[in-house]
Every structure is written in C-alpha cells, then in structure tokens.
Scaffold this active site. Structure first.
Site, PDB file in Angstrom:
ATOM      1  N   GLY A 198       0.798  -1.217   0.000  1.00  0.00           N
ATOM      2  CA  GLY A 198       0.000   0.000   0.000  1.00  0.00           C
ATOM      3  C   GLY A 198       0.829   1.265   0.000  1.00  0.00           C
ATOM      4  O   GLY A 198       0.464   2.255   0.626  1.00  0.00           O
ATOM      5  N   ALA A 199       1.937   1.253  -0.725  1.00  0.00           N
ATOM      6  CA  ALA A 199       2.875   2.387  -0.662  1.00  0.00           C
ATOM      7  C   ALA A 199       2.603   3.458  -1.710  1.00  0.00           C
ATOM      8  O   ALA A 199       3.418   4.357  -1.890  1.00  0.00           O
ATOM      9  CB  ALA A 199       4.304   1.870  -0.821  1.00  0.00           C
ATOM     10  N   ASN A 200       1.465   3.398  -2.380  1.00  0.00           N
ATOM     11  CA  ASN A 200       1.183   4.411  -3.398  1.00  0.00           C
ATOM     12  C   ASN A 200       0.595   5.682  -2.806  1.00  0.00           C
ATOM     13  O   ASN A 200       0.483   6.699  -3.485  1.00  0.00           O
ATOM     14  CB  ASN A 200       0.231   3.848  -4.464  1.00  0.00           C
ATOM     15  CG  ASN A 200      -1.095   3.410  -3.874  1.00  0.00           C
ATOM     16  OD1 ASN A 200      -1.149   2.395  -3.181  1.00  0.00           O
ATOM     17  ND2 ASN A 200      -2.163   4.149  -4.130  1.00  0.00           N
ATOM     18  N   THR A 201       0.237   5.654  -1.514  1.00  0.00           N
ATOM     19  CA  THR A 201      -0.370   6.825  -0.900  1.00  0.00           C
ATOM     20  C   THR A 201      -0.162   6.790   0.607  1.00  0.00           C
ATOM     21  O   THR A 201       0.300   5.787   1.160  1.00  0.00           O
ATOM     22  CB  THR A 201      -1.883   6.876  -1.233  1.00  0.00           C
ATOM     23  OG1 THR A 201      -2.436   8.115  -0.773  1.00  0.00           O
ATOM     24  CG2 THR A 201      -2.623   5.734  -0.568  1.00  0.00           C
ATOM     25  N   GLY A 202      -0.492   7.892   1.282  1.00  0.00           N
ATOM     26  CA  GLY A 202      -0.511   7.921   2.733  1.00  0.00           C
ATOM     27  C   GLY A 202       0.832   7.665   3.389  1.00  0.00           C
ATOM     28  O   GLY A 202       1.886   8.010   2.856  1.00  0.00           O
ATOM     29  N   ILE A 203       0.788   7.047   4.570  1.00  0.00           N
ATOM     30  CA  ILE A 203       2.014   6.841   5.320  1.00  0.00           C
ATOM     31  C   ILE A 203       2.937   5.843   4.627  1.00  0.00           C
ATOM     32  O   ILE A 203       4.157   5.909   4.790  1.00  0.00           O
ATOM     33  CB  ILE A 203       1.735   6.405   6.772  1.00  0.00           C
ATOM     34  CG1 ILE A 203       1.051   5.036   6.828  1.00  0.00           C
ATOM     35  CG2 ILE A 203       0.910   7.450   7.511  1.00  0.00           C
ATOM     36  CD1 ILE A 203       0.932   4.485   8.238  1.00  0.00           C
ATOM     37  N   GLY A 204       2.374   4.935   3.834  1.00  0.00           N
ATOM     38  CA  GLY A 204       3.213   4.001   3.092  1.00  0.00           C
ATOM     39  C   GLY A 204       4.068   4.717   2.075  1.00  0.00           C
ATOM     40  O   GLY A 204       5.266   4.434   1.924  1.00  0.00           O
ATOM     41  N   SER A 211      -3.104   0.157  14.898  1.00  0.00           N
ATOM     42  CA  SER A 211      -3.862   1.387  15.058  1.00  0.00           C
ATOM     43  C   SER A 211      -4.243   1.573  16.519  1.00  0.00           C
ATOM     44  O   SER A 211      -4.326   0.602  17.284  1.00  0.00           O
ATOM     45  CB  SER A 211      -5.141   1.321  14.204  1.00  0.00           C
ATOM     46  OG  SER A 211      -6.088   2.295  14.578  1.00  0.00           O
ATOM     47  N   TYR A 252     -13.032  -3.317  12.160  1.00  0.00           N
ATOM     48  CA  TYR A 252     -11.718  -2.680  11.967  1.00  0.00           C
ATOM     49  C   TYR A 252     -10.856  -2.857  13.201  1.00  0.00           C
ATOM     50  O   TYR A 252      -9.671  -3.212  13.103  1.00  0.00           O
ATOM     51  CB  TYR A 252     -11.902  -1.197  11.652  1.00  0.00           C
ATOM     52  CG  TYR A 252     -10.587  -0.455  11.526  1.00  0.00           C
ATOM     53  CD1 TYR A 252      -9.775  -0.634  10.419  1.00  0.00           C
ATOM     54  CD2 TYR A 252     -10.156   0.416  12.526  1.00  0.00           C
ATOM     55  CE1 TYR A 252      -8.560   0.032  10.299  1.00  0.00           C
ATOM     56  CE2 TYR A 252      -8.947   1.093  12.417  1.00  0.00           C
ATOM     57  CZ  TYR A 252      -8.154   0.895  11.303  1.00  0.00           C
ATOM     58  OH  TYR A 252      -6.946   1.544  11.201  1.00  0.00           O
TER      59      TYR A 252
END
Length: 310
Positions: free
Chosen positions: A28-34, A157, A182
C-alpha cells in the site's frame, strides 16, 4: 544520529540511517504513510518495492518518488491483499526478483468499510488487514530470515484498544459493525506481530517483528468515516490528526532505528498517542494474550493455507 533530534529527544526522518544496499517492500505504498515511508527509504538509498493493487496509482507514486529522489531505485509489485491468488502470484514474483529482503512493511489496509467479503469469502477488513498480510509474510519470510537485521513491521492502530476477536465468528457473519471489525483486524495485527516474534526468537532467526501506528494521520483511510466526522473534520481535524509525513515516522523508526527490538510497538508521543514524534508505546492486555495469539495463528494458517518457515 541527527544532533538536533537527539538534543530535543525527538526522533525524525533525519535519524533514518543509510539504507544503501537494502531491499524494502511496503504494501500500500502508493499513498498515505506508506508512500511517505517509501520516499524516505528511497532517499536514503534503499531499493523500495511498492506492493500495491492499482498499477495506475502505483505508476503515479513511482513518478513522484523518483522526482523527489533522483536516482532512487523503486519498483512496482502488483498485490491485491483481498485475494489469496494475487498474494501468491505477487510473492512468487517478488521471490524471483530478490534473493534477499531486508524489510517488509505490512502497511496497506482498509478501514470502516460496509460489510463485504474478499475474493476468498473473508470479511473484508479482517481478510485484508490481517489475513492478507499474514499470508504474504509467510510466503516471503524465507527471503528475510538469512538477512542479519531484517525486520517485519506491521501497522496497527489506536483502534486496536477496543478490538476483540470472536473466534466463533471471525468473519462477522452473525453480527457486523464496521468499527468493531476494523478494531478486531488491528488487534489481530498486533497479536500476529507478537506471535511471529516469539517464533523468530525460538528459531534463533536474524529477523525481528515489530509494529507501529501512525496516530491520527490524515490519509485516504478516512474516506469511509461517518458523514458527521467528515463534516466536522475541516474544523476539528487539525486538533486530532497530523500529516501523513509525520504519521509515517513510527513506521520508519520501527523499520530502521538500530536500537529498536523485536515485539516493540511504536506510535506518536503526544497526548493520547494522536500526534507527535515516534516513541515506544504499549498495547492492550488482549494483544498480549499468548493463548489467543497462538489460536489466531492456527486459525490464520487454516484459513489461508499458508505455512511459515518458523
């Protein structure tokens, strides 16, 4: 270590050691903290593999990464954590590219989604956030085991604090609440980390398992928030959220701090762990329940059909 950060007692991206020669895989490194973690690691010299579901968005991320760090070594790996078939294909592709992996960051996730299922019939949040990462880790772990100092970092989280696992209804078939599901998946992330570390220690492996959480980071995960939260966010959001760049710091510390150790959990140092600089934090008694950790491990083995080399 950066002198300013040391003097202030604050760990920042400037404290990330040189990563030249290391291979880092981030889901998931295409956005956000990744993405923010990938940007720092690439700038420090690592070969960074962006393991993402969407090729177009990953391509855009690769462009932004190379623009921010000219000469950076970045790769795309197609990975859909909601499909065991995709996970197996991605693991095989990754193993073909890299004989050794130094760092695996289990970062991707979904949050507060309406009830739906993965391609394999798992509840989407538990299936993606926990079972998907469990399977992917198991399929590539042997590439990390020989590497001295290698790490598996799994993102949990603050939501884990309300999490409970109902082993008689792991897929929320009897009752579903998006927030409850979640929280359970994030509790599972921590229990997986602690049990994996126990098994790594028993095997005297070179690899360590750690966890991190970003606090209240302003990322795309918030897109499934209730309407009232989305309405109030422009006013109150700045009080309880921080940038994705700051939110990535606990991940980076767990991944690269030479003094970090297996089974440690990192999060922000501010009030309620919502904002701030990364420090070692605690987790709930439920997350440390060893019998539940082992049961979750066995259930996960059975559900995914993936075995571990430890």
């Amino acid at each position: 270590m950066n002198a300013t950060a040391t003097k202030a007692g604050r760990w920042t991206a400037a404290d990330v050691p040189d990563q030249t020669g290391r291979v880092a895989v981030i889901t998931g490194a295409n956005t956000g903290i990744g993405f923010e973690a990938a940007k720092v690691l690439a700038a420090r010299g690592a070969t960074v593999v962006l393991a993402c579901r969407n090729p177009d968005r990953a391509g855009d991320a690769l462009t932004r990464l190379t623009a921010s760090a000219p000469g950076a070594r970045v790769e795309f790996l197609r990975l859909d954590l909601s499909s065991l078939a995709s996970i197996r294909e991605a693991a095989a592709e990754l193993r073909g590219r890299h004989a050794e992996i130094d760092l695996l960051v289990n970062n991707a996730g979904v949050m507060w989604t309406p009830r739906s299922t993965t391609a394999d019939g798992f509840e989407l949040q538990f299936g993606t956030n926990h079972l998907g990462h469990f399977a992917f880790t198991g399929l590539v772990l042997d590439r990390l085991l020989p590497v001295v100092g290698s790490r598996v970092v799994t993102i949990s989280s603050m939501g884990h604090r309300t999490g409970q696992l109902d082993f008689d209804d792991l897929q929320s078939e009897r009752s579903y609440g998006r927030h409850r599901a979640y929280a359970a998946s994030k509790l599972a992330n921590l229990m997986f980390t602690y049990e994996l570390q126990h098994r790594l220690e028993t095997a005297a492996a070179h690899t360590a398992a750690l966890a991190a959480h970003p606090g209240g980071a302003g990322t795309e995960l918030m897109r499934n928030s209730p309407p009232l939260i989305r309405f109030l966010n422009p006013v109150f959001g700045p009080l309880v959220t921080q940038s994705a760049e700051r939110g990535a710091l606990p991940t980076l510390r767990a991944a690269t701090d030479p003094f970090a150790r297996g089974a440690e959990y990192y999060g922000p140092d501010g009030l309620g762990e919502v904002k701030g600089f990364p420090k070692r934090v605690g987790s709930t008694a439920r997350s440390h329940d060893k019998l539940a950790q082992r049961r979750l491990w066995q259930e996960s083995l059975q559900l995914t059909g993936v075995t571990f080399p430890v």
